[in-house]
Design a protein around this motif. Structure first.
Motif, short mmCIF file in Angstrom:
data_model
loop_
_atom_site.label_atom_id
_atom_site.label_comp_id
_atom_site.label_asym_id
_atom_site.label_seq_id
_atom_site.Cartn_x
_atom_site.Cartn_y
_atom_site.Cartn_z
N ILE A 2 -65.78 -76.35 -36.84
CA ILE A 2 -64.62 -77.11 -36.38
C ILE A 2 -63.97 -77.87 -37.54
CG2 ILE A 2 -63.89 -79.05 -34.93
CD1 ILE A 2 -66.01 -78.17 -32.90
N VAL A 3 -64.79 -78.58 -38.34
CA VAL A 3 -64.22 -79.39 -39.41
C VAL A 3 -63.59 -78.52 -40.50
CG1 VAL A 3 -65.73 -81.35 -38.96
CG2 VAL A 3 -66.45 -79.61 -40.62
N VAL A 4 -64.15 -77.33 -40.73
CA VAL A 4 -63.54 -76.42 -41.71
C VAL A 4 -62.20 -75.89 -41.18
CG1 VAL A 4 -63.78 -74.19 -42.87
CG2 VAL A 4 -65.69 -75.78 -42.85
N MET A 5 -62.13 -75.61 -39.89
CA MET A 5 -60.86 -75.18 -39.31
C MET A 5 -59.79 -76.26 -39.46
SD MET A 5 -62.20 -73.25 -35.84
CE MET A 5 -60.54 -73.10 -35.19
N VAL A 6 -60.18 -77.51 -39.23
CA VAL A 6 -59.23 -78.62 -39.42
C VAL A 6 -58.82 -78.71 -40.89
CG1 VAL A 6 -58.91 -81.12 -39.26
CG2 VAL A 6 -60.14 -79.90 -37.45
N ALA A 7 -59.77 -78.48 -41.79
CA ALA A 7 -59.46 -78.53 -43.22
C ALA A 7 -58.48 -77.42 -43.62
CB ALA A 7 -60.75 -78.40 -44.03
N VAL A 8 -58.63 -76.25 -43.02
CA VAL A 8 -57.68 -75.16 -43.27
C VAL A 8 -56.28 -75.58 -42.84
CG1 VAL A 8 -57.03 -72.82 -42.61
CG2 VAL A 8 -59.41 -73.34 -43.13
N ALA A 9 -56.22 -76.27 -41.71
CA ALA A 9 -54.93 -76.77 -41.23
C ALA A 9 -54.36 -77.80 -42.21
CB ALA A 9 -55.09 -77.39 -39.85
N ASP A 10 -55.22 -78.64 -42.79
CA ASP A 10 -54.77 -79.58 -43.83
C ASP A 10 -54.08 -78.85 -44.96
OD1 ASP A 10 -55.81 -81.70 -42.43
OD2 ASP A 10 -57.57 -81.97 -43.71
#
Length: 320
Positions: A54-62
């Motif tokens: 989940i946190v890596v997916m959010v980071a990709v969005a960043d």
């Protein structure tokens, strides 16, 4: 931590020092209470695996949007050489990157197949890259190297003795050959040589303050433009705030969690538990190592205490 702060600053330091202590101790106590034994440990790791995805997916969005979508930090703090340093849901990109690197250690040992290990390591590596953190990438590289070393030489009982002899020899060489060992370490742990120089300067300045009050620490305010701005080392921060004795106790607390007991146990022959002991030993070692250039607080300090508690429980299982 609380007693030292009261001694150096006064009762006004209790809320701040108590908060720092509770962040670490709270994570430890939760782990000791709820993650004892293989079923609970496996549940913890499964949740951790979902969390890192989940946190890596959010980071990709960043990275794709060009700004930190879940972080309120100033825009300039999230940039490096024009690239957005993804922080995901963490308060700093370094925290996010180090979290991904440490999670890689757990998943590499917990997953059973080469494919699942490769996917897990790939997701964690992506997080390290998106954070643009040299500490995270260094920790990830060491973790993967240690895991591969362990797997390649798993039939040889002397492998870890040889490993620690090699590490000790390298450390001794750095101390003997280099004029300023910390300068050498920082120059190899940071992307920018200027950053390494700044960290060495902060250590030199902080050492002078520590020398003024080595037993209970100097406190939280230093009236120094460098120290009041940022001190990028948890070991240095602990010494400044709470004194050298507290630093020694903090170090020994971590070492005691994975130091061999030399006693036979019913859990010592459990391959899965043995793998997880190595995983969380790696996590603690990398926390201690990256702590040379990173100051952990709040969620990451809680995660440190959590991993310490898990490792202590795994050690206790070997003593029954």
């Amino acid at each position: 931590m609380i007693v030292a702060s009261v001694g150096s600053v006064g009762a006004s330091a209790i809320p701040t020092a108590g908060g720092d202590a509770l962040d670490f101790l709270g994570g430890y106590l939760i782990a000791r209470a709820y993650f004892f034994g293989p079923p609970a440990l496996d549940t913890f790791v499964r949740v951790l695996k979902v969390l890192v995805i989940i946190v890596v997916m959010v980071a990709v969005a960043d990275s794709l949007t060009g700004h930190m979508i879940t972080n309120n930090a100033p825009e300039k703090s999230g940039l490096r050489d024009g690239w957005v340093r993804a922080a995901s849901t963490f308060s700093h990109p370094i925290f996010f990157g180090v979290f991904c690197a440490l999670t890689a250690a757990v998943l590499l040992y917990w997953q059973k197949t080469l494919l699942s290990r490769s996917v897990a390591a790939g997701v964690c590596l992506l997080g390290c890259i998106l954070s643009l953190s040299s500490a995270a990438l260094m920790a990830f590289s060491i973790i993967v190297a240690a895991f591969m070393y362990d797997q390649l030489l798993r039939l040889y009982s002397w492998r870890w003795s040889a490993f620690w002899i090699a590490v000790g020899t390298l450390m001794l060489a750095v101390l003997v050959v280099t004029a300023h060992p910390l300068n050498w370490v920082f120059s190899h742990l940071t992307f920018n040589p200027q950053t390494a120089f700044y960290r060495v300067m902060v250590w030199d300045v902080a050492s002078a303050y520590i020398a003024q009050s080595p037993v209970i620490g100097y406190g939280y305010q230093f009236n120094d433009v460098n120290l009041d701005n940022t001190v990028d080392s948890i070991w240095l921060v602990l010494s400044l705030r709470f004194g050298v004795p507290m630093l020694v106790l903090f170090f020994l607390t971590n070492v005691a969690a994975f130091f061999p007991s030399g006693r036979d146990s019913k859990g010592a022959d459990d391959v899965h538990l043995d793998q997880m002991r190595r995983a969380f030993t790696l996590v603690l070692l990398m926390f201690m190592f990256t702590g040379l250039t990173v100051h952990f607080w709040k969620s990451m300090l809680t995660f440190w205490g959590l991993c310490l508690g898990v490792r202590a429980s795994l050690r206790e299982l070997t003593n029954h």
